[in-house]
Design an enzyme around this catalytic site. Structure first.
Site, PDB file in Angstrom:
ATOM      1  N   GLU A 695       0.814  -1.216   0.000  1.00  0.00           N
ATOM      2  CA  GLU A 695       0.000   0.000   0.000  1.00  0.00           C
ATOM      3  C   GLU A 695       0.848   1.266   0.000  1.00  0.00           C
ATOM      4  O   GLU A 695       0.300   2.368  -0.004  1.00  0.00           O
ATOM      5  CB  GLU A 695      -0.986  -0.010   1.171  1.00  0.00           C
ATOM      6  N   ASP A 719      -4.898   3.070  -0.267  1.00  0.00           N
ATOM      7  CA  ASP A 719      -3.717   3.804   0.208  1.00  0.00           C
ATOM      8  C   ASP A 719      -2.665   3.921  -0.880  1.00  0.00           C
ATOM      9  O   ASP A 719      -2.004   4.955  -1.009  1.00  0.00           O
ATOM     10  CB  ASP A 719      -3.134   3.121   1.449  1.00  0.00           C
ATOM     11  N   CYS A 766      -7.113  -6.180  -2.181  1.00  0.00           N
ATOM     12  CA  CYS A 766      -8.192  -6.054  -1.197  1.00  0.00           C
ATOM     13  C   CYS A 766      -8.715  -4.626  -1.104  1.00  0.00           C
ATOM     14  O   CYS A 766      -9.586  -4.327  -0.285  1.00  0.00           O
ATOM     15  CB  CYS A 766      -7.736  -6.529   0.181  1.00  0.00           C
TER      16      CYS A 766
END
Length: 836
Positions: A695, A719, A766
């Protein structure tokens, strides 16, 4: 220090920037509950006496002490916020309780670095605890050094404190250009009001030939200030300079607003079709059903014979009832993390406390009116002011006032606004309010159409969030449509069809039925594996935050849990969950998922996600601060406890551990070593798989090296987008541009997948991009083998995968890496893999 004619001048006990009390990151201090005062963000490590006096109290932990000056003023000095948590460590008291001290004398030596690392804030308070006897006059406004004049303390006279302007204090002013999207409407005005209330000075805003007090929300909105307009701020009072600086900052800051162009109140085109009203789409959708006309409350004529006290009490009671209702709505919005809904009703709460509105209603009651009529007249007068400005955004914001008119009238009249909507009704009204819409949505309304309103109104924002088709600005003709008449609301195309034929009804039903059948078909096949037409299997798992959500995911056909956010165990409580509670919670998620695997992310707090019992320093850039795995370096015992709990679930083979915010290989190796030590401690022969979240760009660029030591990689696109594009995804003006289909993001995803493949590791996604059907072929093409999505979308994403050719996806996805923008990528995806 000087003590001339009973005026005491306090010298600065610390060196550093001076803050107004209202800017202190602690509600108790900031509210003035402990007394009037100032704060200093210290640059030195020693607290000095601000005046001659006697030490009358020393905190047990040494972080605070109080001096009584010779004139009786009691001055509390408190080093840092939440420093009591240190239990005295890092503080060295240089004086004792009862000691006589001289101005400038060292009182407490403290460890600046330790406080910065371990406590909420370094900001230190100088509070006049008996400020009912003394008044405080700040002298320093920016930065001070130890010993420089900080503030004056004068004995109050017996006369009550006057709220009139002190003409002996010079007025200060500044000119500023308004940058709030859409001008100074309810939400930014609420920010200005809140800022002004933090100071004792009288502050005013001047625009053209009009002026309003900064603590009046309606007065501010009534100025009709638009985006880009130039205004003048004036402040007069003892903290005028500080108030001016704070107000200029508040007026200059951008605030969250819907990124839609303002809709003019009369956008209708001349009807080219009979029996069709043209309006503006506020929320898309296609529905048909009976029209249900909703009317506002009409009051009978006022008799005028009322007890003033009784009517004032009735209004107070009704206002408090509505405030309570709005607070409940706010709490629910916060729990659902619905920021837009939260902002709307926070502005309503501020309107209910607006002095201009309350004074107008009170004055009318004192002239003999009933509370109902006084409230209605006060609202209508303010609405007239806003509507007279002839600016679309202000006309729409007048709707918020009408919402409060209806709510308070219902409370005054004892009406609970009971009505029965016919099944599948399309509701028509002159203009609906946010609270109306919430109630209609709860009663399963099929759609909304309004004579007035606009696409940027609060009702439109809420309708989009609820997925409720909504047309606005249809004109008064919509109010003439007979109650119960069947209509077609084609919100996507801005049409209300008043006399649809049977064939049209059938077509609408068929379109909706086709969509419904497709969803049902997807749902029926959701438990089956998802494989492309050329045989590549993609695991479609679910993002969950509790065992209840895991059960929903399992029922929806999830192949596993791709991300369990463990923060649900740690937030909204006063103490951390113990090992046993954590183990039971993780076990419940495993049990809910049958024989499927569960990926559990270790606690990801810090930065903008704070825990009450985990004090961390205030950070200038929270998203760049102590987040994710970095927390383990500050509070290793928290991660240790969590790992112990995870290692005790059964069967351990179905549990995979995921580490957030990793940016280098050493971080992963340290945790893996700690995991091995705990396995030995617990006498475990089995090791759970350990994965790393990708991320931050550094992790994507180091994917091959990370994959050498990790069992799998999981890309958090939310992110990764904001860190790659250097755009805060919560920034109102930039949020729409934080798009994970940006070619730069796709290149990082491609590099991550390529690096993992070299080490024989798999990659999942995800983040929100995994739930976007338009992105599915791109992710499959770049080498992602697991998509973790929101539970309701499992069937849809699996269906999308089954219609793809993985080889074609690979070829076309690589071409997308050379495109110029996220918009270009989306257009290409729609062309190559259209969404039916």
């Amino acid at each position: 220090m000087s003590n001339n004619n009973n005026v005491l001048t306090l010298s600065a006990p610390l060196s550093g920037p001076v803050l107004a009390l209202g800017n202190v990151p602690d509600e108790v201090f900031a509210s003035g509950a402990m007394g009037d005062g100032l704060a200093i963000d210290p640059l030195n490590d020693c607290l000095h006496a601000p005046c001659d006096g006697v030490v009358i109290h020393v905190a047990r932990t040494g972080h605070a002490l109080t001096i009584r000056a010779d004139n009786g003023a009691e001055v509390l000095m408190h080093v840092g916020i939440d420093t009591v948590e240190l239990n005295g460590e890092g503080f060295a008291l240089l004086v004792k309780d009862g000691a006589r001290v001289s101005e400038g004398q060292p009182l407490v030596q403290f460890d600046l670095d330790r406080i910065a690392r371990q406590c909420k804030s370094l900001v230190s308070l100088i509070i006049l605890t008996n400020s009912e006897r003394f008044e405080l006059q700040p002298i320093a406004s920016k930065t001070v050094k130890v010993g420089e004049a900080l503030m004056r303390i004068a004995l109050r006279t017996s006369a009550p404190v006057q709220t009139a302007v002190d003409n002996s204090v010079a007025e200060v002013s500044a000119t500023v250009r308004i940058t709030h999207r859409g001008g100074l409407h309810a939400r930014p005005a609420a920010l200005i009001r809140k800022t002004a209330q933090g100071f004792s000075s009288q502050s005013q805003l001047h625009f053209g030939d009009k002026t309003a007090a900064c603590d009046s929300l309606i007065g501010l909105m009534g100025l009709g200030i638009g985006e880009g307009d130039e205004v003048r701020v004036t402040c007069r009072g003892k903290d005028g300079e500080a108030a001016l600086q704070a107000l200029v900052a508040a007026l200059s800051v951008a605030i969250h607003e819907e990124p839609h162009a303002p809709v003019v109140a009369t956008p209708r085109r001349a009807n080219t079709e009979a029996n069709v009203l043209q309006g503006v789409c506020a929320a898309p959708g296609l529905v048909c059903g009976p029209l249900f006309r909703l009317t506002g409350i009409e009051l009978p004529q006022d008799s005028g014979n009322h007890s003033v006290d009784e009517q004032l009490q009735r209004l107070d009671t009704a206002l408090e009832q509505v405030r309570g209702e709005i607070r409940n709505t706010l709490d629910q919005a916060r729990q659902r993390k619905n920021v837009e809904e939260e902002e709307i009703f926070a502005a309503h709460l501020a309107l209910l406390e607006d002095p201009a509105l309350l004074d107008a209603a009170t004055a009318t009651i004192e002239q003999g009116s009933a509370a109902t009529h006084a409230w209605r007249d006060a609202i209508q007068a303010q609405c007239a002011v806003l509507l007279a400005l002839r600016k679309p955004l202000f006309a729409e914001r007048a709707n918020d006032l009408r919402d409060l008119q209806q709510r308070v009238l219902r409370a005054l009249l004892g009406e609970a606004w009971h009505f029965e909507l016919p099944a599948g009704a399309i509701v028509s009204a002159h203009e609906l309010t946010p609270s109306d819409l919430l109630q209609l949505s709860a009663q399963q309304a099929a759609g909304i159409c309004m004579a007035e309103g606009g696409a940027t109104s609060h009702v439109a924002i809420l309708a989009r969030g609820k997925g409720l088709p909504c047309l606005v600005a249809l004109g008064n003709e919509v109010l003439d449509v007979p109650q119960g008449q069947r209509v077609v609301l084609d919100a996507s195309n801005g049409r209300l069809e008043l006399a649809p034929s049977e064939a049209r009804h059938a077509e609408v039903h068929q379109t909706r039925e086709t969509q419904k059948q497709r969803r049902q078909q997807q749902q029926a096949q959701a438990r089956q594996p998802a494989s492309t037409t050329d045989g590549v299997t993609v695991e479609v798992a679910a993002n969950v935050a509790s065992s209840a959500e895991a059960q929903v995911a399992f029922d929806n056909g999830a192949d596993g849990v791709g991300l369990l956010r463990t923060e649900f165990l740690f937030v909204d409580r006063r103490t951390a969950p113990d090992e046993q509670e954590q183990r039971q919670a993780y076990q419940a998620v495993l049990d809910a998922m049958g024989d499927k695997s569960v990926i559990i992310r270790t606690i990801d707090v810090g930065g903008d996600k704070q825990l009450d019992y985990l004090p961390l320093p205030v950070e200038a850039n929270p998203v760049l601060g102590l987040r994710g795995i970095r927390m383990a370096q500050v509070r290793p015992e928290l991660l240790d406890q969590q790992l112990r709990a995870l290692l005790q679930v059964s069967p351990l083979a179905r549990c995979r551990i995921l580490l957030p915010m990793v940016s280098e290989v050493d971080e992963l190796l340290q945790i893996r070593q700690r995991l091995d030590e705990l396995c030995v401690e617990l006498e475990l022969t089995q090791r759970p798989e350990l994965g790393v979240m990708i991320e931050v760009p550094a992790a994507a660029l180091m994917a091959e090296q990370l994959a050498k030591h990790a069992d799998f990689l999981s890309i958090g696109t939310n992110d990764l987008s904001q860190y790659t594009l250097a755009m805060d995804r919560d920034h109102a003006g930039l949020a729409a541009r934080v798009d994970a289909l940006h070619p730069a993001l796709l290149r990082l995803i491609a590099q991550t997948c390529a690096g993992a493949a070299k080490q024989g590791r798999w990659v999942g996604v995800c983040g929100a991009l995994a739930s976007d059907p338009l992105a599915t072929p791109v992710l499959v093409g770049l080498g992602v083998s697991e998509l973790s999505v929101s539970p309701p979308q499992i069937g849809e994403i699996k269906d999308r995968v089954r219609h793809l050719d993985a080889a074609q996806c690979r070829q076309l996805s690589l071409e997308l890496l050379d495109l110029s923008s996220a918009k270009a990528v989306r257009q290409a995806c729609q062309h190559h893999w259209p969404l039916s």
